[in-house]
Motif scaffolding. Structure first.
Motif, short mmCIF file in Angstrom:
data_model
loop_
_atom_site.label_atom_id
_atom_site.label_comp_id
_atom_site.label_asym_id
_atom_site.label_seq_id
_atom_site.Cartn_x
_atom_site.Cartn_y
_atom_site.Cartn_z
N LEU A 106 0.83 -1.21 0.00
CA LEU A 106 0.00 0.00 0.00
C LEU A 106 0.87 1.26 0.00
O LEU A 106 0.60 2.23 -0.73
CB LEU A 106 -0.91 0.01 1.22
N LEU A 107 1.91 1.24 0.81
CA LEU A 107 2.80 2.40 0.90
C LEU A 107 3.51 2.64 -0.43
O LEU A 107 3.57 3.79 -0.91
CB LEU A 107 3.82 2.16 2.01
N GLY A 137 0.49 -5.35 -7.65
CA GLY A 137 0.54 -6.79 -7.91
C GLY A 137 0.82 -7.60 -6.67
O GLY A 137 0.32 -8.72 -6.53
N ALA A 138 1.60 -7.05 -5.76
CA ALA A 138 1.93 -7.79 -4.54
C ALA A 138 0.77 -7.82 -3.56
O ALA A 138 0.61 -8.76 -2.78
CB ALA A 138 3.16 -7.16 -3.88
N GLU A 139 -0.06 -6.78 -3.58
CA GLU A 139 -1.10 -6.68 -2.56
C GLU A 139 -2.20 -7.72 -2.71
O GLU A 139 -2.62 -8.36 -1.74
CB GLU A 139 -1.75 -5.29 -2.61
N ALA A 200 -1.20 5.24 0.73
CA ALA A 200 0.00 5.38 1.55
C ALA A 200 -0.37 5.66 3.00
O ALA A 200 0.24 5.12 3.93
CB ALA A 200 0.88 6.50 0.99
N ALA A 201 -1.38 6.49 3.19
CA ALA A 201 -1.84 6.78 4.55
C ALA A 201 -2.54 5.56 5.16
O ALA A 201 -2.41 5.28 6.36
CB ALA A 201 -2.78 7.99 4.54
N TYR A 202 -3.27 4.83 4.33
CA TYR A 202 -4.02 3.67 4.82
C TYR A 202 -3.08 2.54 5.27
O TYR A 202 -3.45 1.70 6.08
CB TYR A 202 -4.96 3.16 3.74
N ALA A 203 -1.85 2.53 4.75
CA ALA A 203 -0.89 1.49 5.12
C ALA A 203 -0.65 1.46 6.63
O ALA A 203 -0.42 0.40 7.22
CB ALA A 203 0.43 1.71 4.38
#
Length: 473
Positions: A106-107, A137-139, A200-203
């Motif tokens: 996410l970041l 892709g990783a998430e 990025a903030a949600y990470a």
């Protein structure tokens, strides 16, 4: 009998339930709901980023006077990053944990998307979109693996399909952003990218509030953390609006020697060396067929979906519609993704994974042919709505069956590798769609997409039906 946690022991055995059996036997609790929504929001943000690009491509293509090849490259480069991210994300998640990788992805893609708003040229934007794709892709396989490992057995498939339905929420948000912001000014596409900073903030929330996988913790010998996680879910009250229970799973059989796993461990703990088996283990004797079937399915679905939905706004403009009309029609088509997920979520525990996949892929193939042959706005909308309905329902079933096809030691690796192989198709599709359109038109292009759906049907028909089985089975 009951365990120390107050849960019943294994029927017909003097031993208590293992932690994973305790999780599998729970009702759908508020803790499950928090995990589902927490992971789903990340999933929706992922979809919003991918979806925004399909609208930005129209604006940038016109503003920067990009050639067909340049637009194709810009549309495909993010999926190249997604292929790399899917493979690396799964491997990392099996080594450092599902939650850690989820937050990191996410970041990465949130910061890179925000930076894309400042891009001054094609080369810089291509590099940034590759970085964005790596995080995206990783998430996805990591999030689906985490949710799958916590979901109760009898509704596991349904819960993962509901998770996947957040993709539609994100894509609808992207369509709204595309319709409202992108055509508003020459810098509209930059403001659309700026919204991408939200992940990025949600990470931070993901890193601090979502639980780590119990199965992963046990595989690393972190039993106190695993026990604490299980107790959190056991002590959480059932959620009133829980998904309806599917038929109960068949009772797990005891080993031939009648032995029981030690209390507090998983039913089949894996040694550290085996846990690091990696991609080679996916082609071992017991997993080879599942891997091939999943890779075929992922390849076909990715090619058709990203070939169509990345370029639908662009193709509609090429066929004579204005940018605003194109974006408006795409929004209407996109809304149909939600009922597609809802129907698939209900059917997956009634028909089973394989039947839902095959039938929804067949519907997708027919809808793709209909879209290619559509000659009026009503026909375009009807065919597009059907394509969204069946295609995204198939996606939900595919994300449900993929992680549960593998044992814990390689579950994230297996899901990530299947996703990564599918991303090869998502790279190829944006590259070839516009050149194909120049040669064979919209009808020919969507006939190719229908063929890709048929390829996915072949793979889906080879899958093992896993409805009602525990992950350890």
């Amino acid at each position: 009998m009951t365990t120390a946690s107050g849960r019943p022991g294994r029927l017909g055995s003097p031993g208590p339930l293992t932690r994973t059996e305790r999780l599998d036997g729970l009702p759908f609790t508020r803790a499950h709901l928090r995990l589902l929504i927490g992971s789903g929001v990340g999933w929706a943000l992922d979809a919003m980023d991918v979806g925004i690009m399909s609208f930005v491509l129209v604006a940038i293509g016109q503003q920067w006077a990009l050639s067909t090849g340049e637009r194709s490259l810009l549309g495909a480069i993010g999926f190249a990053g997604m292929a790399v991210g899917a493979a690396l994300g799964g491997l990392l998640a099996d080594r450092v944990g599902r939650r850690q990788v989820f937050a990191l992805t996410l970041l990465v893609y949130g910061l890179a998307t925000g930076a894309s708003a400042l891009a001054g040229g094609l080369a810089v934007l291509i590099v940034l979109r590759f970085v964005v794709g790596t995080g995206l892709g990783a998430e996805l396989p990591v999030a689906s693996t985490l949710v799958s490992e916590y979901a109760p057995t009898r509704i596991r498939g349904r819960v993962v399909v509901i998770l996947e339905s957040f993709w539609a929420v994100g894509w609808i948000a992207a369509a709204v952003v595309g319709l409202v912001l992108v055509p508003a000014s020459d810098d509209g596409w930059r403001w659309a990218f700026a919204i991408g900073l939200v992940p990025a903030a949600y990470a931070l929330y993901v890193r601090t509030r979502l639980p780590e996988s119990v199965r992963f913790l046990e595989g690393r010998g972190r039993h106190a953390e695993a026990e604490a996680a299980v107790r959190t879910f056991e002590q959480s009250p059932p959620w009133r609006g829980a998904p309806p229970d599917a038929p109960p799973p068949p009772a797990a059989e005891l080993p031939a020697n009648g032995s029981e796993p030690e209390h507090g461990t998983s039913a089949a703990p894996q040694p550290e060396a085996e846990a690091r088996a990696g991609v080679r283990a996916l082609f071992s004797r017991g997993l080879r067929r599942r891997t091939v079937a999943l890779w075929l399915t992922w390849f076909g679905v990715n090619f058709a979906y990203y070939g169509a939905f990345t370029w639908i706004p662009t193709l509609l403009v090429a066929d004579g519609f204005s940018m605003v009309q194109s974006f408006g029609y795409t929004l209407v088509i996109t809304v149909a993704q939600l009922p597609g997920y809802a129907v698939a979520a209900w059917l997956i525990e009634v028909w089973g994974r394989r039947a839902v996949l095959v039938s929804f892929l067949a519907g997708s193939a027919v809808a793709a042919l209909g879209f290619g042959l559509a000659g009026s706005v009503p026909q375009i909308l009807v065919a597009g709505i059907a394509l969204s309905f069946f295609n995204l329902g198939a996606w939900g079933a595919l994300y449900a069956v993929t992680p549960e096809s593998y044992p814990t030691r390689v579950r994230a690796t297996g899901a990530g590798s299947a996703t990564a192989f599918g991303r090869i198709a998502s790279i190829l599709a944006p590259l070839v769609t516009l050149p194909l359109h120049d040669r064979i038109g919209t009808g020919g292009v969507f006939a190719v997409f229908a063929g890709a759906f048929l390829l996915a049907m072949v793979g889906a028909s080879l899958l093992t039906e896993l409805r009602g089985l525990r992950l350890e089975e």
